[in-house]
Enzyme design. Structure first.
Site, PDB file in Angstrom:
ATOM      1  N   ASN A 152       0.737  -1.152  -0.071  1.00  0.00           N
ATOM      2  CA  ASN A 152       0.053   0.074  -0.043  1.00  0.00           C
ATOM      3  C   ASN A 152       0.775   1.131   0.156  1.00  0.00           C
ATOM      4  OD1 ASN A 152      -1.899   1.981   0.364  1.00  0.00           O
ATOM      5  ND2 ASN A 152      -2.403   1.393   2.562  1.00  0.00           N
ATOM      6  N   PRO A 153       0.890   1.849  -1.087  1.00  0.00           N
ATOM      7  CA  PRO A 153       1.907   3.115  -1.167  1.00  0.00           C
ATOM      8  C   PRO A 153       1.476   4.177  -0.215  1.00  0.00           C
ATOM      9  CG  PRO A 153       1.193   2.346  -3.215  1.00  0.00           C
ATOM     10  CD  PRO A 153       0.305   1.622  -2.362  1.00  0.00           C
ATOM     11  N   THR A 184      -1.088  -1.633  -4.267  1.00  0.00           N
ATOM     12  CA  THR A 184      -2.791  -1.270  -4.249  1.00  0.00           C
ATOM     13  C   THR A 184      -3.229   0.058  -4.771  1.00  0.00           C
ATOM     14  OG1 THR A 184      -2.747  -0.756  -1.917  1.00  0.00           O
ATOM     15  CG2 THR A 184      -2.944  -3.259  -2.512  1.00  0.00           C
ATOM     16  N   GLU A 185      -4.228   0.046  -5.480  1.00  0.00           N
ATOM     17  CA  GLU A 185      -4.426   1.471  -6.068  1.00  0.00           C
ATOM     18  C   GLU A 185      -5.778   2.171  -5.351  1.00  0.00           C
ATOM     19  OE1 GLU A 185      -5.359   0.457 -10.179  1.00  0.00           O
ATOM     20  OE2 GLU A 185      -3.160  -0.137 -10.312  1.00  0.00           O
ATOM     21  N   GLN A 187      -8.996   1.706  -1.957  1.00  0.00           N
ATOM     22  CA  GLN A 187      -9.500   0.830  -0.683  1.00  0.00           C
ATOM     23  C   GLN A 187     -10.142  -0.574  -1.189  1.00  0.00           C
ATOM     24  OE1 GLN A 187     -11.947   2.891   2.075  1.00  0.00           O
ATOM     25  NE2 GLN A 187     -11.971   1.326   3.514  1.00  0.00           N
ATOM     26  N   GLY A 210      -0.084  -1.137   6.800  1.00  0.00           N
ATOM     27  CA  GLY A 210      -0.501  -1.076   8.003  1.00  0.00           C
ATOM     28  C   GLY A 210      -1.493  -2.398   8.462  1.00  0.00           C
ATOM     29  N   ASP A 211      -2.185  -2.487   9.315  1.00  0.00           N
ATOM     30  CA  ASP A 211      -2.966  -3.603   9.500  1.00  0.00           C
ATOM     31  C   ASP A 211      -4.273  -3.888   8.912  1.00  0.00           C
ATOM     32  OD1 ASP A 211      -1.257  -4.817  11.834  1.00  0.00           O
ATOM     33  OD2 ASP A 211      -1.954  -3.142  12.869  1.00  0.00           O
ATOM     34  N   GLY A 212      -4.486  -2.560   8.087  1.00  0.00           N
ATOM     35  CA  GLY A 212      -5.656  -2.712   7.134  1.00  0.00           C
ATOM     36  C   GLY A 212      -5.626  -3.306   6.073  1.00  0.00           C
ATOM     37  N   SER A 242       1.411   2.882  10.204  1.00  0.00           N
ATOM     38  CA  SER A 242       1.386   3.547  11.492  1.00  0.00           C
ATOM     39  C   SER A 242       1.336   2.759  12.605  1.00  0.00           C
ATOM     40  CB  SER A 242       0.722   4.817  11.277  1.00  0.00           C
ATOM     41  OG  SER A 242      -0.573   4.451  11.061  1.00  0.00           O
TER      42      SER A 242
END
Length: 511
Positions: A152-153, A184-185, A187, A210-212, A242
């Site tokens: 995830n950038p 990933t581009e 959500q 992150g965890d998401g 984060s």
């Protein structure tokens, strides 16, 4: 040429050779390879302790043999890559740091023979390094393995791609791991991708975020028609966000001292290269609307959920966003009315019977009030928890209706990089660590509680408002009209819910 030779300290030496380091051809070194160590001794008049390097094969991620493009050079080379624990020069903190040992083999005139000798050394290092792995109840990924990295950038400070290129890509190349990187581009991009992907292309799915993003991947896998096989796909985690709670937990389970930031990334990258796969618990969360979600980390209501959501505006601070968010929320502490109940971990109640059942299965009651399950095609495992609108069995513990500051259910050890919320949690024990704090606690006491959580000592601290229980399932009924509930840091429908642990449902690359 290599030959067997006993070492002075009587350790068995399996290979012995005299080579020049690739970076200094004027120096000669004796290289001894035992079953456990890679030992380099410079042939010099300096004292032995100054000229000797001993590296544990447990810290080795890979070794390769090669020849340079210069056809006039008959020499071959072998390079071994280690990540031992070392003290930083400017601090006493111990972290993993890259060490490369590369040697030139030129004893023979035949380039092919030199390469064969180098390949023998590289193969021996890899084999002995693999034997030092002790996966316990885990298994090792096949070698060479193929990994898909979902990055995830935008996570954290937006540096995930930079960290991938500077830290992770070289490490995976050292380990000889073939991988594909997919940014990933938007959500739910990862969720949509894994729902339809041909998973046979890869031996593991690795999330750098992150965890998401892992939350998306796990729920995407469980939405597939072949969910039983898909959820057994080994997963890996690299901290790029984060929060990085699962990454901190994986590092914690390896037994290493706490590290943060890029040191945590290197530690998780090292464990990824070692490629030991273990079962991991998941927790299913049933919402009042009938929606069902799967969690690998936490379920939160009240203070913790508020901080998680409201601190999004401080994302550019990295992991410090949670500290800022905590201080802001402490200044205006909220109280929530609700009811809570849980099934203790020691209960003999059977939540699951036989093979897991799909989520579309609906429990119905026959004339003698026993439960019958109807099976349908597709979907993740079901359970025998009573519906939210029905009473709980007698062996559940009901917490009286009251005012709460927070409710937190943890399935792993860490809530953030620097918050050891459940010190004795493990990757797969079927236990949810339930915490709740009742109203009446002062702001100063709540702050002390979270400060103690940084070292995992909060459970030993005297706090009459804190309750901790090890449970297998729980039910939460918020009675306050407004509030926030999060699952793995993601906001979900506000209202009654229940959750239960599914022991070892997923697979995680860990240490």
């Amino acid at each position: 040429m290599d030959r067997k030779r006993p070492e002075a300290d009587s350790k068995e030496v399996t290979l012995y050779g005299e080579f020049s380091p690739n970076n200094n051809l004027k120096v000669r070194c004796v290289v001894n390879l035992t079953e456990r160590e890679f030992i380099v001794q410079r042939l010099t008049s300096a004292p032995a302790r100054r000229s000797k390097v001993v590296l544990s094969l447990r810290d080795c991620v890979g070794c390769r043999a090669y020849q340079k493009e210069d056809k006039a050079d008959p020499a071959a080379y072998f390079a071994a890559y280690f990540y031992p624990l070392k003290c930083r020069r400017v601090s006493s903190r111990v972290s993993r740091q890259r060490v490369e040992q590369c040697f030139r083999l030129s004893a023979l005139q035949d380039p092919r023979a030199n390469l064969e000798e180098a390949e023998k050394w590289a193969r021996a290092v890899r084999e002995r390094s693999a034997r030092q792995q002790q996966p316990g109840d885990g298994v090792l990924l096949s070698c060479p393995c193929r990994m898909l990295l979902l990055v995830n950038p935008q996570s954290g400070k937006g540096q995930a791609l930079t960290l991938y290129n500077s830290q992770i890509k070289p490490m995976l190349n050292d380990a000889g791991i073939r991988h594909t990187m997919l940014p990933t581009e938007h959500q739910n991009h990862a969720r949509e991708f894994v729902k339809g992907a041909d998973l046979s292309q890869w031996d593991a799915l690795v999330i750098m975020s992150g965890d998401g993003l892992l939350y998306e991947v796990i729920n995407g896998l469980l939405e597939r028609s072949d969910w039983e096989e898909a959820i057994r796909t080994p997963l890996g985690i690299l901290p790029g966000g984060s929060g990085n709670a699962l990454a901190a937990s994986i590092h914690h389970y390896s037994g290493a001292s706490p590290v943060f930031g890029e040191d945590l990334l290197v530690s998780c990258g090292f464990l990824l290269c070692r490629a030991a796969v273990f079962p991991m618990d998941l927790v299913s969360v049933h919402l009042s609307s009938g929606q069902r979600l799967f969690s690998f980390l936490s379920l939160a209501w009240g203070f913790v959920a508020d901080v998680d959501v409201e601190s999004e505006k401080y994302r550019h601070f990295g992991s410090a966003r949670f500290t800022v968010g905590t201080l802001v929320r402490l200044a205006s502490l909220r109280i929530y009315r609700g009811r809570l109940a849980y099934l203790p971990a020691g209960s003999s109640t059977v939540l699951h019977r036989g093979a897991p059942l799909p989520v579309q299965s609906c429990p119905s009651r026959n004339s003698n009030n026993s439960v019958t399950l109807r099976r349908t095609e597709g979907g993740p495992p079901d359970s025998l928890l009573p519906p939210l609108d029905q009473p709980l069995p007698d062996d559940w513990v009901a917490v009286r209706e009251q005012d709460f500051v927070l409710m937190l259910a943890m399935h792993q050890s860490h809530l953030a990089e620097d918050l050891l919320a459940a010190p004795d949690a493990s990757l797969s024990d079927g236990v949810i660590h339930l915490f709740y704090v009742t109203a009446g606690i002062s702001r100063a006491a709540l702050l002390r509680l979270f400060r103690a959580m940084e070292k995992g000592t909060h459970l030993a601290a005297p706090c009459q408002h804190l309750v901790h229980a090890k449970v297998r399932a729980l039910r939460l009924e918020p009675l306050s009209p407004k509030g926030v509930i999060t699952v793995d840091g993601e906001v979900v429908e506000y209202g009654p819910l229940q959750a239960e642990a599914h022991r070892g449902l997923a697979r995680m690359i860990s240490g």
